[in-house]
Design a protein around this motif. Structure first.
Motif, short mmCIF file in Angstrom:
data_model
loop_
_atom_site.label_atom_id
_atom_site.label_comp_id
_atom_site.label_asym_id
_atom_site.label_seq_id
_atom_site.Cartn_x
_atom_site.Cartn_y
_atom_site.Cartn_z
N ILE A 69 0.83 -1.21 0.00
CA ILE A 69 0.00 0.00 0.00
C ILE A 69 0.86 1.25 0.00
O ILE A 69 0.64 2.20 -0.76
CB ILE A 69 -0.95 -0.01 1.22
CG1 ILE A 69 -1.95 -1.17 1.12
CG2 ILE A 69 -1.68 1.32 1.34
CD1 ILE A 69 -2.80 -1.35 2.35
N ILE A 70 1.89 1.25 0.87
CA ILE A 70 2.78 2.40 0.94
C ILE A 70 3.54 2.59 -0.36
O ILE A 70 3.73 3.72 -0.83
CB ILE A 70 3.77 2.23 2.12
CG1 ILE A 70 3.01 2.26 3.45
CG2 ILE A 70 4.85 3.31 2.10
CD1 ILE A 70 3.89 1.99 4.66
N ARG A 72 2.63 1.88 -3.38
CA ARG A 72 1.77 2.48 -4.41
C ARG A 72 1.44 3.94 -4.08
O ARG A 72 1.40 4.79 -4.96
CB ARG A 72 0.49 1.65 -4.57
CG ARG A 72 0.73 0.30 -5.22
CD ARG A 72 -0.58 -0.41 -5.52
NE ARG A 72 -1.26 -0.82 -4.30
CZ ARG A 72 -1.08 -2.00 -3.71
NH1 ARG A 72 -0.20 -2.86 -4.19
NH2 ARG A 72 -1.74 -2.31 -2.59
N LYS A 73 1.21 4.23 -2.79
CA LYS A 73 0.87 5.59 -2.40
C LYS A 73 2.02 6.55 -2.63
O LYS A 73 1.83 7.69 -3.07
CB LYS A 73 0.45 5.62 -0.92
CG LYS A 73 -0.88 4.96 -0.61
CD LYS A 73 -2.05 5.80 -1.08
CE LYS A 73 -3.37 5.19 -0.62
NZ LYS A 73 -4.54 6.00 -1.09
N LEU A 74 3.24 6.09 -2.33
CA LEU A 74 4.41 6.96 -2.43
C LEU A 74 5.16 6.78 -3.75
O LEU A 74 6.24 7.35 -3.92
CB LEU A 74 5.37 6.68 -1.26
CG LEU A 74 4.81 6.88 0.15
CD1 LEU A 74 5.88 6.59 1.19
CD2 LEU A 74 4.27 8.30 0.31
N ASN A 75 4.57 5.99 -4.65
CA ASN A 75 5.22 5.71 -5.94
C ASN A 75 6.63 5.14 -5.72
O ASN A 75 7.61 5.58 -6.32
CB ASN A 75 5.30 6.98 -6.80
CG ASN A 75 5.72 6.67 -8.23
OD1 ASN A 75 5.50 5.56 -8.74
ND2 ASN A 75 6.33 7.63 -8.90
N GLN A 76 6.70 4.12 -4.84
CA GLN A 76 7.98 3.49 -4.53
C GLN A 76 7.96 1.99 -4.85
O GLN A 76 8.61 1.19 -4.18
CB GLN A 76 8.32 3.70 -3.05
CG GLN A 76 8.61 5.14 -2.69
CD GLN A 76 9.00 5.31 -1.23
OE1 GLN A 76 8.80 4.42 -0.40
NE2 GLN A 76 9.55 6.46 -0.89
#
Length: 212
Positions: A69-70, A72-76
Motif C-alpha cells: 500500500i505504501i 503504491r501511495k508513495l510511488n515506490q
C-alpha cells in the motif's frame, strides 16, 4: 535483460505496476524487517514461548500488505520489493511450520509437503527470471491457501497455551484448516506452474527476438 510487467494467460491480461530500480525505500525496509523477524518468531515457537511469539507474529503479519500500500501511495514500487515481499511470506510460513514441528505441535508430513511445494515454485521462478519475468500474478487460490495456513499457525500457537477441552478442540480445528490450506497451496502451485510453462513456451516461440 528486459523486464516484463505484463503477463497474458489464456487471453487474460494481468498487469503489475511498473517497478523501478530503487532500493532504499520505506516499503523495502518493512519487508526486510518482516524477514528479520521470522527467525525470532521460529525461535520463540520452538521454545514454546507462545505469547511473545504471537505478539511478534501479529506485528509481522500486520505489516504484510502494508508495504504494498505504501509503495503504491508513495510511488515506490521497486523490482527488489516485488521479490522481497513474496520471499517474506514464504519464509514466514515455512519457518513457523518447521518451528511448530520441532515443538511437536504440527505433524512433520505437513512440513515436508509445504516445503516441497515452495521448492518447486522457487525453481520455476528462477527459471522464468532468466527471460526477464518477475513474479507471476498472484491467484486468489494462492491467497486463500496462504491465509488458511497462517490461520492454522496462529491457532496452533494459541492452542499450545493450554490443555483444556477448548485448546484441544482448537488444535483439531486448526489441523483440519491446515489440511485444506495445504490442498489450496498445492492447487495454487499447479496454477502457477501452468502459467510459468506458458511463459516459457511463449519465449521459445520467439527465437528471433533479441533479449538484452
Amino acid at each position: 535483460m528486459s523486464v516484463h510487467t505484463e503477463t497474458t494467460i489464456h487471453g487474460d491480461s494481468s498487469y503489475s505496476p511498473e517497478a523501478r530500480d530503487i532500493y532504499l525505500t520505506l516499503p523495502n525496509l518493512i519487508s526486510l524487517l518482516r524477514i528479520v523477524s521470522i527467525p525470532f518468531i521460529a525461535w520463540l515457537m520452538g521454545r514454546h514461548d507462545m505469547i511473545p511469539a504471537l505478539i511478534v507474529l501479529a506485528i509481522s503479519s500486520a505489516s504484510d500488505g502494508l508495504d504494498g500500500i505504501i509503495a503504491r501511495k508513495l510511488n515506490q514500487v521497486s523490482k527488489i520489493g516485488q521479490i522481497l515481499d513474496p520471499i517474506a511470506d514464504r519464509l514466514l510460513i515455512i519457518c513457523s511450520v518447521v518451528a511448530l514441528g520441532v515443538a511437536g505441535i504440527i505433524p512433520w508430513w505437513m512440513i515436508i509437503v509445504i516445503g516441497l511445494r515452495d521448492l518447486l515454485m522457487t525453481i520455476q521462478v528462477l527459471w522464468i527470471a532468466q527471460y526477464g519475468y518477475g513474479p507471476l500474478p498472484v491467484h486468489f487460490v494462492g491467497k486463500a491457501g496462504t491465509a488458511l495456513l497462517m490461520m492454522t499457525i496462529v491457532a496452533l500457537t494459541i492452542a499450545d497455551l493450554g490443555t483444556g477441552q477448548f485448546f484441544q478442540l482448537l488444535r483439531m480445528a486448526a489441523l483440519a484448516a491446515g489440511i485444506w490450506g495445504v490442498c489450496l497451496y498445492w492447487l495454487a502451485g499447479y496454477i502457477y506452474f501452468r502459467q510459468g510453462i506458458l511463459v516459457i513456451r511463449r519465449e521459445f516461440r520467439r527465437p528471433g527476438q533479441a533479449r538484452a
